[in-house]
Write an enzyme that holds these catalytic residues in place. Structure first.
Site, PDB file in Angstrom:
ATOM      1  N   CYS B 439      17.055   1.819  79.430  1.00  0.00           N
ATOM      2  CA  CYS B 439      15.794   2.434  79.816  1.00  0.00           C
ATOM      3  C   CYS B 439      15.024   1.625  80.843  1.00  0.00           C
ATOM      4  O   CYS B 439      14.428   2.176  81.761  1.00  0.00           O
ATOM      5  CB  CYS B 439      14.929   2.696  78.587  1.00  0.00           C
ATOM      6  SG  CYS B 439      14.558   1.218  77.635  1.00  0.00           S
ATOM      7  N   HIS B 483      11.123   0.372  74.283  1.00  0.00           N
ATOM      8  CA  HIS B 483      11.370   1.327  75.347  1.00  0.00           C
ATOM      9  C   HIS B 483      10.512   0.969  76.553  1.00  0.00           C
ATOM     10  O   HIS B 483       9.502   0.261  76.413  1.00  0.00           O
ATOM     11  CB  HIS B 483      11.013   2.740  74.842  1.00  0.00           C
ATOM     12  CG  HIS B 483      11.512   3.845  75.722  1.00  0.00           C
ATOM     13  ND1 HIS B 483      12.823   3.975  76.099  1.00  0.00           N
ATOM     14  CD2 HIS B 483      10.853   4.887  76.294  1.00  0.00           C
ATOM     15  CE1 HIS B 483      12.971   5.037  76.863  1.00  0.00           C
ATOM     16  NE2 HIS B 483      11.781   5.621  77.008  1.00  0.00           N
ATOM     17  N   ASP B 499       9.194   9.636  82.186  1.00  0.00           N
ATOM     18  CA  ASP B 499      10.190   8.816  81.498  1.00  0.00           C
ATOM     19  C   ASP B 499      11.571   9.187  82.010  1.00  0.00           C
ATOM     20  O   ASP B 499      12.103  10.243  81.662  1.00  0.00           O
ATOM     21  CB  ASP B 499      10.096   9.050  79.987  1.00  0.00           C
ATOM     22  CG  ASP B 499      11.058   8.148  79.225  1.00  0.00           C
ATOM     23  OD1 ASP B 499      11.760   7.336  79.878  1.00  0.00           O
ATOM     24  OD2 ASP B 499      11.108   8.252  77.988  1.00  0.00           O
TER      25      ASP B 499
END
Lengths: 328, 684
Positions: B439, B483, B499
């Site tokens: 991520c 994250h 995102d």
């Protein structure tokens, strides 16, 4: 100023105590006569608790706070436990020994625990004496003794006994101040001294009549302190009043210890000298009598006789008299 | 049975300790110091074990004690060590270390009971201090056990030390009697805990900030979030007032990383809060609210939750977007985060009200923010920069740029935990060569590309998702849920959430990190035996969830109990609290407590156990005393009547009759209690 304030406080405390705990032969401890207060050790406990609270508050830590409150709660329950450690105990005097002034006098005490729980760490103490610590198991009686330092002759009055306990944690002290009835007589300190007058009476052929136990000599007026064996019971039953049988001593010359022999000495020195003389005579196995102003003790011999004479010396000139009779 | 016992005793304080007393002390000290040894340096443990074992040797085998000079020398040595380890010696570690050393040395040199008490009091404090490090149920129970053992040792110190106790006479009796005291104290402890007011901290607690705690950091380099996936440690738990929101909206914001040096992304907001206070607003403080607060419109349905955070040694907290909080010492930042004035060195609880539908006026980005969120060092990643410039020249809006980038990710990139190490042009390498990443690689590339295309952008890091524990309606968020995502600036709308992980791996967001990563060899590599690895074994998973919900109850009820909950409890119990009502309640409580104590005293009193007639007689006797009759203790009833006849002006036939009845009762065993009662009632 301060000492007078303290004095007046003492007096008021004594007055208050007198109402709550008057003189008695047997004291049973209950909430009426028990007092409780944090002990010196509690200071340490308190400091630790405050530090824990500060740590708990500053770190905003609920668990540390919970422990702090636990300590507080322990303190509260200990109040009850400490109080209960004395409550229900019974204390009584079983007897007092005799002693010469300056020596230690032993008082025999009974501590009774009629309850179902053991009582540990009970401390008995009279003002200056060494404390006595004892454990009293459930349903039992413990005999113990306290030795008191004596200063001067007369009836010993050590004040109130302090019965205390700090068990189980030492952070609280429960105590009581019973005033126990004592019959503790202190004899004068024996100090031999040369007689200053009346040397001739020592010789024995003199002016005073001699009384002994050997030969019956006649009857005389009964005086307190005479052995019952010497009372003329026949004459008494005939209604002639109490008479004393006197015996002429021929083989033994009874010794007369006379107050006047020590003229020139102070009262206490005279008493001490007489005291020493009495002990000496008793050790020699002599017959001896005693003359004090207003009192005459006919010659005799034996331990009881000695104690009677010493008691007379002990209370000579003192007007206070405890209730009850001395029983040697 | 009559015991004969003679003891003459010197003052208790100066008494030597018996072996049994010392034995209990050793036990109390060892158990108390057990947990804290995990938090102090190893030399402290060695330093303390030596005196304890020496003492044990003396205890066991006899022998000379160390002279006080040796102890004093050891104390100096220990102080030097402490100064060497921590300078200046402020904070929890040096303090607890000094405490333990004091305790151990005092233990070594103690000879009499008074000195033993010092050790005992230190033990109480150490038992409490260790709870600052750890707040689990286990540690709490251990602390309670330590306190009970210390109390027992203190109880032993009160016992007759002249008795020659030996180890053979060791019994658990003292533990029993102290245990009884402890048991009785528990209800009172609970009452005080519930009702004692909580006071805010008095001074700033010094804490060491360099304590290594795993978790997200305020500097993000490629791979730093991926590292966290190796750990199944709990990051925080969240309890919700209402229904738990869907997983895809659970973005727990911790940090906003705006500053980029070409390699790493940094959050500087913390430092700026301390310096100018402008970027953080503490609702409780008396500073005026900063201007940026007006740009955020806290609108829509608020979402209330309580976060129970594990210690991080950091200032940042975890909250859903547009968080507000009224907690003391908590502040809201311009980056829509929550921060704490104090670093979080122990587990904390805070209530957050979030506004997921917040809006931003988004008219101005001040020049400083604009610069920081557009800044890119020139020398790195030329290929990505080129791509961005070409896209920008096509006149794409920021939204179009993002959707184009995301479709590129979707078609050409792969989501993986361990893409390997990157060189200096890490973003180029990720974009065009490896096309694999976690991520943070996607977030970094997104922000880099947007900045290169002239759109202000920043990375947000924190946690995403969380595991629902249905038992308690709360979420457990683990380190592997860490994250990173992106935000970009749109004039008129403000900061917009983007995102990139949703593009490349929507399952990560929908199902959580564990479901996606569990086959990956690096996932939870540090916790081989972690229960989290074995979630597919049903009964183990069931057990894990139950254990955690017990922990959650502990955390939320005991650790999280604060003024607010106290107030709720008051209100629940007594309704709206007015002063008048409070006074009434307090007086009723006081009367009840005094009554209970009085009843207890009466119940245990000897008075109660005496026969009633005896008590009646005593009372009768004291009445005569008051009337002026001269009485001695131990007078028989007939003697009483005689005395009264002579001295009492109010003497009458009733007194005579009563005395006769009492005499018959006590000495002849006649049961005439009813007659006595009747006569006593008939007051003359």
């Amino acid at each position: 100023m301060i000492s007078s304030a303290r004095q007046s406080f003492r007096e008021r405390l004594e007055k208050w105590l007198e109402r709550r705990q008057p003189e008695t032969v047997r004291e049973v401890f209950s909430q009426h006569n028990l007092y409780i207060f944090p002990s010196m050790q509690f200071v340490g406990f308190l400091v630790v608790t405050i530090m824990m609270w500060l740590a708990g508050t500053n770190y905003e830590n609920n668990l540390v706070l919970a422990l702090t409150f636990f300590m507080l709660a322990i303190f509260v329950s200990t109040i009850f436990r400490t109080h209960a450690n004395l409550s229900g105990l019974e204390i009584s005097v079983t007897g007092c020994d005799r002693a010469f002034a300056g020596d230690k006098l032993t008082i025999h005490l009974n501590v009774e625990n009629p309850t179902k729980h053991d009582r540990l760490g009970i401390v008995l103490q009279w003002t200056d004496a060494n404390p006595v610590s004892l454990d009293v198991p459930a349903k039992s009686t413990v005999q113990t003794e306290v030795r008191l330092q004596t200063q001067r002759r007369g009836w010993l009055n050590p004040g109130r006994l302090r019965v205390e306990t700090t068990y189980p944690l030492g952070i609280l002290r429960a105590w009581s101040w019973p005033r126990l009835q004592l019959n503790a007589l202190v004899y004068p300190k024996p100090m031999p001294a040369e007689p200053t007058a009346g040397e001739q009476s020592e010789g024995g052929e003199g002016q005073s009549h001699k009384r002994g136990i050997d030969d019956f000599g006649g009857l005389s007026e009964w005086q307190p302190g005479v052995s019952p064996q010497r009372i003329a019971w026949k004459q008494y039953s005939a209604g002639r009043g109490l008479l004393e049988k006197t015996f002429e001593a021929q083989t033994l010359n009874p010794e007369w210890l006379d107050w006047e022999n020590y003229a020139g000495l102070g009262t206490e020195q005279r008493l001490s000298a007489l005291c020493a003389k009495i002990i000496e005579m008793e050790e020699l196995g002599q017959h001896y009598g005693l003359r004090l102003p207003g009192q005459v003790f006919p010659p005799a011999q034996g331990e009881m006789h000695m104690h009677r004479l010493l008691s007379a010396l002990a209370i000579y000139g003192l007007d206070e008299n405890p209730e009850g009779d001395e029983d040697g | 049975m009559v015991n004969q016992k003679f003891t003459s005793s010197p003052k208790t304080e100066k008494l030597q300790l018996s072996r049994l007393q010392q034995g209990w002390l050793v036990l109390a000290l060892s158990v108390t110091c057990l947990p804290i040894w995990f938090y102090v340096p190893i030399w402290v443990a060695i330093f303390c074990l030596v005196p304890i074992s020496w003492r044990l040797r003396v205890l066991w085998k006899g022998g000379a004690q160390l002279s006080r000079k040796v102890t004093a020398g050891l104390a100096v040595l220990a102080s030097a060590f402490v100064l060497w380890q921590w300078y200046p010696p402020i904070g929890l570690e040096p303090m607890s270390t000094l405490l333990i050393i004091c305790c151990a040395l005092k233990f070594l040199e103690m000879r009499v009971i008074r000195e033993a008490r010092t050790v005992l009091y230190l033990c109480y404090f150490i038992a409490a201090i260790q709870l600052i490090y750890e707040q689990t149920v286990f540690h709490f129970l251990l602390a309670v056990l330590s306190i009970i053992l210390t109390l027992t040792a203190q109880n032993m110190a009160e016992r007759d030390p002249w008795q020659q106790y030996s180890f053979k006479s060791f019994s658990l009796f003292p533990l029993k009697s102290v245990g009884w005291i402890a048991l009785v104290s528990i209800p009172l402890t609970i009452i005080i805990f519930l009702f004692a007011p909580r006071v805010p901290s008095f001074w700033v607690v010094p804490v060491s900030e360099d304590q290594a705690v795993s978790g997200i950091s305020d500097t993000m380099s490629p791979g730093s979030i991926g590292e966290l996936a190796r750990s199944s440690k709990l990051a925080f738990r969240v309890g919700f007032e209402d229904e738990v929101p869907p997983r895809r909206s659970l973005y727990w914001r911790a940090l906003v990383l705006s500053d980029y040096d070409g390699q790493a992304w940094t959050n500087r907001e913390n430092f700026m809060t301390i310096q100018d206070g402008g970027r953080t607003h503490f609702p409780g403080s008396n500073r005026p609210a900063p201007e940026w607060l007006d740009e955020i419109l806290y609108e829509g349905q608020p979402l209330e939750d309580d976060v129970y955070q594990e210690p991080t040694s950091q200032h940042w907290l975890f909250a859903l977007a547009a968080p507000t909080s009224q907690e003391n010492g908590l502040g809201m930042t311009k980056g829509l985060r929550l921060v704490s004035r104090q670093p979080i060195t122990q587990r904390v609880k805070y209530s957050v009200t979030s506004y997921p539908d917040y809006r931003m006026t988004g008219d101005v980005l001040d020049y400083r923010d604009r610069y920081r969120n557009l800044h890119l060092p020139d020398e790195f990643n030329p290929r990505t920069r080129e791509l961005a410039e070409s896209w920008a020249s096509q006149g794409l809006s920021p939204d179009q740029l993002v959707s184009r980038l995301f479709s590129l990710f979707r078609s050409e990139h792969t989501y993986t935990l361990n893409p390997g190490a990157f060189g200096t042009d890490s973003i180029d390498e990720f974009m065009f060569d490896r096309t694999r990443g976690f991520c943070e690689h996607f977030a970094q590339a997104t922000v880099f590309l947007l900045r290169a295309a002239g759109v202000p952008a920043r990375i947000v890091s924190g946690y995403q998702g969380g595991e629902l524990n249905a038992d308690g309606n709360y979420l457990m968020v683990y380190q592997y849920d860490a994250h990173a995502w992106a935000e970009y600036w749109v004039e008129g709308r403000g900061w917009v959430h983007a995102d990139p992980t949703t593009a490349v791996s929507p399952e990560r967001i929908e199902m959580g990190a564990r479901e996606i990563l569990k086959e990956d060899p690096d996932f939870l590599a540090d916790d081989v035996f972690s229960l989290a690895r074995m979630q597919d074994i049903n009964w183990l998973n069931w057990l894990r969830l139950r254990m955690d919900s017990v922990n959650y109850l502990w955390v939320s009820w005991i650790l999280g109990y604060d003024n607010e909950q106290q107030f709720d409890l008051w209100q629940g119990l007594f309704g709206d609290l007015s002063i008048k009502r409070l006074m009434i309640i307090l007086s009723v409580l006081a009367v009840l407590i005094m009554g209970a104590i009085g009843f207890n005293l009466w119940w245990i009193s000897e008075e109660r156990k005496r026969p009633r007639t005896q008590r009646q007689f005593d009372q009768f006797r004291s009445e005569l005393l008051k009337a002026g009759v001269d009485l001695e203790p131990g007078f028989t009833p007939s003697r009483l009547a005689e005395q009264s006849r002579g001295q009492n002006p109010n003497h009458d036939s009733r007194i005579d009759a009563l005395c006769q009845l009492f005499e018959q009762h006590f000495y002849a065993g006649v049961d005439n209690r009813q007659k006595i009662n009747a006569l006593l009632k008939k007051k003359s």
